[in-house]
Design a protein around this motif. Structure first.
Motif, PDB file in Angstrom:
ATOM      1  N   LYS A 438       0.836  -1.197   0.000  1.00  0.00           N
ATOM      2  CA  LYS A 438       0.000   0.000   0.000  1.00  0.00           C
ATOM      3  C   LYS A 438       0.873   1.249   0.000  1.00  0.00           C
ATOM      4  O   LYS A 438       1.946   1.272   0.611  1.00  0.00           O
ATOM      5  CB  LYS A 438      -0.918   0.027   1.234  1.00  0.00           C
ATOM      6  N   ILE A 439       0.405   2.286  -0.680  1.00  0.00           N
ATOM      7  CA  ILE A 439       1.101   3.577  -0.661  1.00  0.00           C
ATOM      8  C   ILE A 439       0.953   4.176   0.731  1.00  0.00           C
ATOM      9  O   ILE A 439      -0.157   4.282   1.269  1.00  0.00           O
ATOM     10  CB  ILE A 439       0.527   4.531  -1.720  1.00  0.00           C
ATOM     11  N   ILE A 440       2.088   4.565   1.334  1.00  0.00           N
ATOM     12  CA  ILE A 440       2.045   5.120   2.692  1.00  0.00           C
ATOM     13  C   ILE A 440       2.477   6.585   2.741  1.00  0.00           C
ATOM     14  O   ILE A 440       2.464   7.204   3.800  1.00  0.00           O
ATOM     15  CB  ILE A 440       2.914   4.293   3.654  1.00  0.00           C
ATOM     16  N   GLY A 441       2.847   7.141   1.597  1.00  0.00           N
ATOM     17  CA  GLY A 441       3.229   8.545   1.572  1.00  0.00           C
ATOM     18  C   GLY A 441       4.221   8.856   0.470  1.00  0.00           C
ATOM     19  O   GLY A 441       4.657   7.966  -0.268  1.00  0.00           O
ATOM     20  N   ASP A 442       4.583  10.122   0.354  1.00  0.00           N
ATOM     21  CA  ASP A 442       5.540  10.548  -0.661  1.00  0.00           C
ATOM     22  C   ASP A 442       6.959  10.246  -0.217  1.00  0.00           C
ATOM     23  O   ASP A 442       7.343  10.494   0.934  1.00  0.00           O
ATOM     24  CB  ASP A 442       5.416  12.052  -0.907  1.00  0.00           C
ATOM     25  N   ALA A 443       7.745   9.703  -1.148  1.00  0.00           N
ATOM     26  CA  ALA A 443       9.177   9.553  -0.918  1.00  0.00           C
ATOM     27  C   ALA A 443       9.910  10.782  -1.428  1.00  0.00           C
ATOM     28  O   ALA A 443      10.952  11.175  -0.898  1.00  0.00           O
ATOM     29  CB  ALA A 443       9.701   8.309  -1.624  1.00  0.00           C
ATOM     30  N   SER A 444       9.335  11.385  -2.490  1.00  0.00           N
ATOM     31  CA  SER A 444       9.875  12.612  -3.084  1.00  0.00           C
ATOM     32  C   SER A 444       8.773  13.229  -3.916  1.00  0.00           C
ATOM     33  O   SER A 444       7.634  12.755  -3.926  1.00  0.00           O
ATOM     34  CB  SER A 444      11.088  12.292  -3.968  1.00  0.00           C
ATOM     35  N   ASP A 445       9.103  14.275  -4.638  1.00  0.00           N
ATOM     36  CA  ASP A 445       8.105  14.895  -5.515  1.00  0.00           C
ATOM     37  C   ASP A 445       7.661  13.957  -6.626  1.00  0.00           C
ATOM     38  O   ASP A 445       6.561  14.103  -7.182  1.00  0.00           O
ATOM     39  CB  ASP A 445       8.670  16.178  -6.130  1.00  0.00           C
ATOM     40  N   THR A 446       8.516  12.982  -6.952  1.00  0.00           N
ATOM     41  CA  THR A 446       8.218  12.109  -8.104  1.00  0.00           C
ATOM     42  C   THR A 446       7.959  10.656  -7.731  1.00  0.00           C
ATOM     43  O   THR A 446       7.717   9.829  -8.604  1.00  0.00           O
ATOM     44  CB  THR A 446       9.396  12.142  -9.097  1.00  0.00           C
ATOM     45  N   SER A 447       8.015  10.320  -6.440  1.00  0.00           N
ATOM     46  CA  SER A 447       7.865   8.914  -6.072  1.00  0.00           C
ATOM     47  C   SER A 447       7.108   8.736  -4.760  1.00  0.00           C
ATOM     48  O   SER A 447       7.016   9.656  -3.948  1.00  0.00           O
ATOM     49  CB  SER A 447       9.241   8.238  -5.965  1.00  0.00           C
ATOM     50  N   TYR A 448       6.546   7.516  -4.613  1.00  0.00           N
ATOM     51  CA  TYR A 448       5.822   7.119  -3.397  1.00  0.00           C
ATOM     52  C   TYR A 448       6.624   6.070  -2.642  1.00  0.00           C
ATOM     53  O   TYR A 448       7.421   5.330  -3.219  1.00  0.00           O
ATOM     54  CB  TYR A 448       4.474   6.469  -3.736  1.00  0.00           C
ATOM     55  N   TYR A 449       6.354   5.986  -1.324  1.00  0.00           N
ATOM     56  CA  TYR A 449       6.730   4.811  -0.561  1.00  0.00           C
ATOM     57  C   TYR A 449       5.543   3.851  -0.546  1.00  0.00           C
ATOM     58  O   TYR A 449       4.403   4.267  -0.354  1.00  0.00           O
ATOM     59  CB  TYR A 449       7.095   5.163   0.885  1.00  0.00           C
ATOM     60  N   MET A 450       5.828   2.564  -0.766  1.00  0.00           N
ATOM     61  CA  MET A 450       4.811   1.524  -0.584  1.00  0.00           C
ATOM     62  C   MET A 450       5.318   0.563   0.472  1.00  0.00           C
ATOM     63  O   MET A 450       6.532   0.337   0.591  1.00  0.00           O
ATOM     64  CB  MET A 450       4.538   0.784  -1.898  1.00  0.00           C
ATOM     65  N   GLN A 451       4.396  -0.019   1.233  1.00  0.00           N
ATOM     66  CA  GLN A 451       4.805  -0.891   2.332  1.00  0.00           C
ATOM     67  C   GLN A 451       3.819  -2.040   2.495  1.00  0.00           C
ATOM     68  O   GLN A 451       2.628  -1.908   2.214  1.00  0.00           O
ATOM     69  CB  GLN A 451       4.886  -0.092   3.633  1.00  0.00           C
ATOM     70  N   LYS A 452       4.339  -3.170   2.956  1.00  0.00           N
ATOM     71  CA  LYS A 452       3.520  -4.333   3.247  1.00  0.00           C
ATOM     72  C   LYS A 452       3.841  -4.838   4.645  1.00  0.00           C
ATOM     73  O   LYS A 452       5.009  -4.933   5.027  1.00  0.00           O
ATOM     74  CB  LYS A 452       3.784  -5.450   2.224  1.00  0.00           C
ATOM     75  N   THR A 453       2.802  -5.158   5.406  1.00  0.00           N
ATOM     76  CA  THR A 453       2.974  -5.789   6.708  1.00  0.00           C
ATOM     77  C   THR A 453       3.055  -7.297   6.506  1.00  0.00           C
ATOM     78  O   THR A 453       2.179  -7.898   5.884  1.00  0.00           O
ATOM     79  CB  THR A 453       1.796  -5.457   7.642  1.00  0.00           C
ATOM     80  N   LEU A 454       4.118  -7.883   7.016  1.00  0.00           N
ATOM     81  CA  LEU A 454       4.353  -9.307   6.803  1.00  0.00           C
ATOM     82  C   LEU A 454       3.584 -10.148   7.806  1.00  0.00           C
ATOM     83  O   LEU A 454       3.460  -9.791   8.976  1.00  0.00           O
ATOM     84  CB  LEU A 454       5.844  -9.624   6.919  1.00  0.00           C
ATOM     85  N   GLU A 455       3.080 -11.280   7.338  1.00  0.00           N
ATOM     86  CA  GLU A 455       2.421 -12.253   8.202  1.00  0.00           C
ATOM     87  C   GLU A 455       3.323 -13.445   8.369  1.00  0.00           C
ATOM     88  O   GLU A 455       3.706 -14.073   7.359  1.00  0.00           O
ATOM     89  CB  GLU A 455       1.086 -12.696   7.583  1.00  0.00           C
ATOM     90  N   ASN A 456       3.661 -13.759   9.582  1.00  0.00           N
ATOM     91  CA  ASN A 456       4.611 -14.841   9.838  1.00  0.00           C
ATOM     92  C   ASN A 456       3.911 -16.189   9.773  1.00  0.00           C
ATOM     93  O   ASN A 456       3.729 -16.884  10.766  1.00  0.00           O
ATOM     94  CB  ASN A 456       5.254 -14.631  11.208  1.00  0.00           C
TER      95      ASN A 456
END
Length: 462
Positions: A438-456
């Motif tokens: 999921k997109i969690i915010g801007d990394a820069s003006d041109t890119s996003y951070y995406m993140q996944k929560t891992l299930e063990n």
């Protein structure tokens, strides 16, 4: 040449393999000494015997390129001088592949009749009509063009096998596709009053569909051969992956482990998927101290297809990392070259501080995933690079790469995987979103951070 195929009945060894929690045995039907063995040799013999009883003189089979039954049927028909025709549908996505099984069918002078999944019935009717017009008396293995009327015949094969293994085990596991083998075992269990639990690991259908197929086959057997109570039908569909012919990294690891530890070939379509499913089922249901039998239903030609195909490996050296990066960096948006990144330094950093995996086809890197697993403060793994060569798109390599990366992250004690993606790279965003990022915010003006929560899920990690 002797034409009495009734004499071709085989006993195969049952061998124990090491296991700390249960007594695990393997019935090696892959060692039947004809046509690379497997359950479909036994089943094909039943079809040929039934064909002879009905006074027919040629066989029409059914199966796609991976079909072990098509290979066994074609090979037996060649030996007994019976004309053999195979109705062969494409895969669900419309593609068609060549396998060692399909090559053996052709080597035995059987004739393929290709079709799509959507026109199987029409193709069967057309082929049967053409054969009758030629003065032949064709026998379609499944009965009529809708696949009804002959469900009882193949069950005979594993009713006979059950007689050899009855009363010895608490559980019996096997791959279930057409249901012929599990149906035969269940019929044998009903006839002899068996108490073991027979679990089919489905390789093709969901449990509701497969259970309905098995119930219908058993009812047909009860009506036409011997009155039985169908009893309990156990089909597990949690290990289907995306369906028939598809597999994941866990199945690949299972195949590798059984090959190197027990010298036993498994294939990703049937036995590898079923063996992995059995292991997971035993773990999930906390089965301990039991006698467990796995019926190895064969598929050795598919094992060699797998060994000859694309393999996912960890890059063994800095040179291997750099080779993969150089070959695949142009698949990134923008490429490393366009970003004016020193590829040699980038590769050296990955090799020294991170982890890199790549798919190889005939020794050539055709994919890469790379990243870092050293952030113990936030327990976040950082995915630095994911790329698949253009000609290998659509082969689920990205899925395999992400599975490997995330599995390692879990084992390393990570709780999250984080990556950066360009805002205009909608293709990459869609891919990552499909796998739970999921997109969690801007990394820069041109890119996003995406993140996944891992299930063990695998029980790894710290």
């Amino acid at each position: 040449m002797q034409d009495d195929f009734k004499l071709m009945q085989y006993k195969t060894p049952v061998v124990q393999i090491p296991n700390d929690d249960n007594d695990i045995y393997i019935k090696r039907d892959d060692l039947i000494p004809f046509s690379f063995g497997g359950n479909k040799v036994r089943i094909a013999l039943e079809f040929i015997s039934d064909m002879k009883k009905q006074g027919k003189d040629c066989i029409v089979g059914y199966g796609n390129a991976r079909s072990n039954l098509s290979r066994a049927l074609a090979n037996l028909c060649y030996q007994f001088k019976i004309p053999c025709h195979i109705i062969s549908p494409a895969d669900e996505d419309g593609t068609r592949i060549d396998t060692y099984n399909s090559k053996m069918v052709l080597a035995c002078n059987a004739e393929f009749h290709y079709c799509k999944k959507t026109n199987v019935k029409e193709t069967i009717e057309q082929v049967l009509k053409e054969l009758r017009d030629k003065g032949l008396k064709p026998y379609y293995i499944y009965g009529d063009s809708a696949g009804k009327g002959n469900e009882h015949t193949p069950l005979r094969a594993y009713v006979k096998v059950y007689e050899d293994i009855k009363g010895q085990f608490d559980y019996i596991f096997l791959a279930t596709g057409t249901g012929m083998t599990q149906g035969g075992l269940l019929a044998g269990k009903a006839i002899h009053g068996g108490t073991e639990k027979i679990v089919g690991i489905s390789v093709a259908r969901n449990s509701i569909q497969e259970t309905a197929v098995l119930k219908n086959s058993l009812e047909c057997f009860s009506t036409r051969i011997q009155k039985i109570d169908c009893g309990e039908i156990n089909v597990e569909d949690a290990y289907l992956c995306d369906g028939y012919g598809t597999y994941n990294r866990q199945i690949e690891k299972t195949i590798h482990q059984q090959l190197i530890c027990n010298g036993m070939p498994l294939d990703p379509t049937y036995t590898g998927k079923a063996f992995w499913g059995m292991q997971e089922y035993i773990k999930k249901n906390k089965i301990l101290g039991k006698k467990v039998l796995f019926i190895h239903t064969g598929g050795t030609p598919l094992f060699f297809d797998y060994m000859n195909g694309i393999r996912l490996l960890e890059a063994p050296s800095k040179e291997a990392v750099e080779e993969a990066v150089i070959r695949l960096e142009n698949r990134l948006v923008p490429s490393l070259t366009d970003r004016k990144i020193n590829i040699s330094q980038y590769s050296e950093k990955l090799a020294h501080y991170g982890k890199v995996w790549t798919h190889y086809d005939m020794g050539k890197p055709v994919s890469i995933i790379a990243g870092y697993f050293n952030d113990e403060t936030t327990r976040t793994a950082y995915l630095s690079m994911l790329a698949v060569a253009e000609e290998y798109q659509g082969k689920r390599l990205a899925s395999s790469l992400l599975s490997e990366f995330e599995d390692y992250a879990i084992k390393s004690g990570m709780n999250y995987v984080k990556l950066e993606v360009r805002k205009h790279n909608f293709v990459a965003q869609k891919l990552y979103n499909k796998f739970g990022y999921k997109i969690i915010g801007d990394a820069s003006d041109t890119s996003y951070y995406m993140q996944k929560t891992l299930e063990n899920l695998s029980g790894g990690g710290h």
